[in-house]
Each structure stands twice: as structure tokens, then as C-alpha cells.
Design a protein around this motif. Structure first.
Motif, PDB file in Angstrom:
ATOM      1  N   ASP A  51       0.789  -1.222   0.000  1.00  0.00           N
ATOM      2  CA  ASP A  51       0.000   0.000   0.000  1.00  0.00           C
ATOM      3  C   ASP A  51       0.829   1.284   0.000  1.00  0.00           C
ATOM      4  OD1 ASP A  51      -2.164  -1.571  -0.015  1.00  0.00           O
ATOM      5  OD2 ASP A  51      -2.950  -1.008   1.946  1.00  0.00           O
ATOM      6  N   THR A  53       1.665   3.149  -2.315  1.00  0.00           N
ATOM      7  CA  THR A  53       1.122   4.160  -3.222  1.00  0.00           C
ATOM      8  C   THR A  53      -0.162   4.782  -2.674  1.00  0.00           C
ATOM      9  OG1 THR A  53      -0.130   2.490  -4.450  1.00  0.00           O
ATOM     10  CG2 THR A  53       2.092   2.998  -5.228  1.00  0.00           C
ATOM     11  N   LYS A  54      -0.764   4.140  -1.674  1.00  0.00           N
ATOM     12  CA  LYS A  54      -2.021   4.627  -1.115  1.00  0.00           C
ATOM     13  C   LYS A  54      -1.849   5.311   0.230  1.00  0.00           C
ATOM     14  CE  LYS A  54      -4.700   0.999  -3.414  1.00  0.00           C
ATOM     15  NZ  LYS A  54      -5.642  -0.134  -3.214  1.00  0.00           N
ATOM     16  N   CYS A  55      -0.735   5.068   0.899  1.00  0.00           N
ATOM     17  CA  CYS A  55      -0.505   5.711   2.177  1.00  0.00           C
ATOM     18  C   CYS A  55       0.987   5.949   2.379  1.00  0.00           C
ATOM     19  CB  CYS A  55      -1.064   4.870   3.325  1.00  0.00           C
ATOM     20  SG  CYS A  55      -0.202   3.319   3.598  1.00  0.00           S
ATOM     21  N   ALA A 283      -3.170   8.401   4.813  1.00  0.00           N
ATOM     22  CA  ALA A 283      -3.781   7.550   3.790  1.00  0.00           C
ATOM     23  C   ALA A 283      -4.688   8.360   2.870  1.00  0.00           C
ATOM     24  CB  ALA A 283      -4.575   6.418   4.447  1.00  0.00           C
ATOM     25  N   VAL A 284      -4.662   8.012   1.595  1.00  0.00           N
ATOM     26  CA  VAL A 284      -5.503   8.680   0.600  1.00  0.00           C
ATOM     27  C   VAL A 284      -6.977   8.535   0.968  1.00  0.00           C
ATOM     28  CG1 VAL A 284      -6.236   8.681  -1.817  1.00  0.00           C
ATOM     29  CG2 VAL A 284      -3.811   8.379  -1.236  1.00  0.00           C
ATOM     30  N   LEU A 285      -7.356   7.341   1.386  1.00  0.00           N
ATOM     31  CA  LEU A 285      -8.762   7.077   1.718  1.00  0.00           C
ATOM     32  C   LEU A 285      -9.208   7.816   2.970  1.00  0.00           C
ATOM     33  CD1 LEU A 285      -8.977   3.235   0.964  1.00  0.00           C
ATOM     34  CD2 LEU A 285      -9.699   5.156  -0.474  1.00  0.00           C
ATOM     35  N   ASN A 288      -5.772  11.981   3.526  1.00  0.00           N
ATOM     36  CA  ASN A 288      -4.350  12.309   3.738  1.00  0.00           C
ATOM     37  C   ASN A 288      -4.083  12.964   5.092  1.00  0.00           C
ATOM     38  OD1 ASN A 288      -3.305  11.291   1.267  1.00  0.00           O
ATOM     39  ND2 ASN A 288      -4.052  13.119   0.193  1.00  0.00           N
TER      40      ASN A 288
END
Length: 314
Positions: A51, A53-55, A283-285, A288
Motif C-alpha cells: 500500500d 502508493t495509497k498511504c 492515507a488517501v482514503l 491524507n
């Protein structure tokens, strides 16, 4: 060698000593290790790898065991009249860089156990799938050594240079008489440490020397603003090596916390042992936003091992 031995006035009866060890052993045996099931651990480790790239994750660690906290006033007994270092205990460094003992007194090295603590921490982070892109360290030699040994455990010693950042130094209230004389980047490199020579620190030693009357709130502001700048101007996962207070000063504001009282701060420091590690994640979700998350490795616990005098057998 008086400083390295127990003061007889502080010794208790053998019965009391045995009772204390017995009670400590009972408590240790009764400890419950709170850990997730093995499949949860494995899932978490693979997630750390997949992950990125996502966090984004920042790992902040306290330095490992230091010589002066272990041996007290060690320098008068560890250097001869010519300034040559004499190893007085197997947990002391085998060798030291050529330097006046007064500088070692104020800029202590790690013990051998401390180097091993840091290496184990790095190994555990590697086993957890932790990926590190940048490393920042306080200029204190114990922090440089800790960063180097953690990187060694991670298998990244030759890959990632250490960025020495004076702004990560501890609360300046403890340095009213002046800053320690830290080793220069050139001295560290000549001694085998992988230092980022092109890094321009956010705060210099000269900057710190102007604020030796720093209050606790100013210390928190110095570290929180530095942390924010590092997070904002860099990419990838970061490892920060500092002092006990660093774990709180660089993260408390992210959770919306205020500056603690001095008494609460001191109590907090006593709960942050050598090589403690915290992790924060963006995290993006989650928009950020930075938040504290579970550290990537288990804590480290070891027993006290008093100095042995063979004459007790006579």
C-alpha cells in the motif's frame, strides 16, 4: 572505579534482594503479551509492502541504550592521562573515536547492548515489510549510531544516507550551559558512517545556540514545525531518530493535543524506553490526514543486569 560499583550504603539485605527478584519474576511470568494472531500479523506486513502508493508512513524512534545512563559518570574512569579510552565493562564500546573525554561526557555513545537493540529494531522492521526512503537523525552521536544500526538491520546501511538535522535535538532546557560539541559530518563519514553530505538542515546548531532558554511550548513548536516541513517537502516513508520527547513532540499536534505541563512531560519521558518506535500514517482514503497507527514491530524488554564483582566469591 568507584563510580562503576554499587555504593554499600545502597545495598539491601540478601533476603530483601531475593524477594524483590522473586516478585519481579512473578510479574514477568504473569505478563500477557497482547499480539494479533499470526495470520493477522502476516496480513499487516504484506499490506505495508503493497500500500505504499495509497498511504505514507513516518516512523519515529528514540535512540538505544546510552553509556552515561548505564554507567553514570563514566568518563573520569574510562580515559587515561593521555586521553586514551579504556574499556571498563563489556557493555562499553570496544573503541571510541579520538575525542576529548569532556565531549564524550556531553555527547555520549551507545552501549554495545544499545547497538544490538537498534539492530534488532531494524531487523524487526524489515521482517514487517517496512520500506524506508529517507532517514533523519538528531546530531547526538547516540542517535547517529542508532540510525546506523537500524539501517543495518533493515539491510539499508549502504543504500540510505543519514540526514543530520540539529532541529531534532532534545529540549534545550537541559543545555543551559551550551550545546554539546557534536561530531561534524566529515568526522562521521571518516569514521564509516553513511551521512548525506548534501543535506541542508532546517535548523542549524547556530540557530539552537540562540534559544538555550527554550520553554517547553517552544520545544514542542520547534519539533512540530520541523516535522510538518519534513512531511510537506519530501516524498516516501521517513525514519526519524531522536530522543524520548521526539516521539511526542513530532506527533502530538497531529492528534490535536496541546502542550503538556512540565510534570506531565517528565512522566511521559519515563514511559518511553530506549528504542521505542511510533508510527504515523497518511492515507488517501482518509483524506491524507496524519494519525498514529500500530508500530511495525513489537516493543523491546530486557532485565537489569548488575555489575559483577568476582570478589564476592572469596
Amino acid at each position: 572505579m568507584e563510580q562503576l560499583q554499587r555504593n554499600p550504603a545502597d545495598q539491601r539485605s540478601g533476603v530483601a534482594e531475593l524477594r524483590e527478584h522473586f516478585e519481579a519474576a512473578k510479574k514477568r511470568n504473569a505478563m500477557t503479551i497482547l499480539a494479533p494472531a499470526s495470520d493477522e500479523v502476516n496480513q499487516g506486513h504484506s499490506k505495508a509492502k503493497d500500500d505504499t502508493t495509497k498511504c505514507r508512513r513516518i516512523y519515529i524512534a528514540r535512540h538505544a541504550e546510552r553509556v552515561d545512563f548505564t554507567f553514570g559518570n563514566w568518563t573520569p574512569y574510562s580515559f587515561d592521562a593521555a586521553g586514551n579510552y579504556i574499556r571498563r565493562d563489556l557493555n562499553m564500546p570496544r573503541t571510541l573515536l579520538q575525542r576529548k573525554s569532556c565531549h564524550w561526557k556531553r555527547d555520549t555513545p551507545l552501549t554495545n547492548l544499545g547497538r544490538y537493540q537498534a539492530h534488532l529494531t531494524g531487523e524487526a522492521m524489515k521482517d514487517a515489510g517496512v520500506q524506508i526512503d529517507l532517514v533523519y537523525s538528531s546530531p547526538s552521536f547516540r542517535c547517529i549510531q542508532t540510525a546506523s544500526s537500524i539501517l543495518e538491520g533493515l539491510g539499508l546501511l549502504e543504500t540510505i544516507p543519514i540526514r543530520v538535522e540539529p532541529g531534532l535535538f532534545e529540549w534545550l532546557m537541559w543545555c543551559r550551559e551550551g550545546l554539546p560539541e557534536w561530531l561534524s559530518n566529515e568526522e562521521l563519514v571518516s569514521s564509516g558512517y553513511n551521512i548525506a553530505m548534501d543535506y541542508k538542515p532546517i535548523s542549524t546548531a547556530q540557530d539552537l545556540s540562540q534559544i538555550l532558554d527554550e520553554s517547553l511550548s517552544e520545544y514542542y513548536r520547534r519539533n512540530s514545525e520541523l516535522a510538518d516541513q519534513l512531511f510537506r517537502t519530501t516524498n516516501g516513508n521517513i525514519l526519524i531518530i531522536g530522543h524520548a520527547g521526539t516521539l511526542d513532540t513530532c506527533t502530538r499536534h497531529l492528534e490535536g493535543g496541546g502542550v503538556p505541563t512540565t510534570a506531565d512531560f517528565i512522566r511521559l519521558l519515563l514511559k518511553i524506553p530506549f528504542c521505542s518506535v511510533v508510527a504515523i500514517e497518511s492515507a488517501v482514503l482518509d483524506g491524507n490526514r496524519w494519525k498514529l497507527v500500530d508500530p511495525p514491530c513489537a516493543p523491546m524488554t530486557n532485565t537489569k543486569n548488575d555489575r559483577f564483582d568476582w570478589k564476592v566469591l572469596k
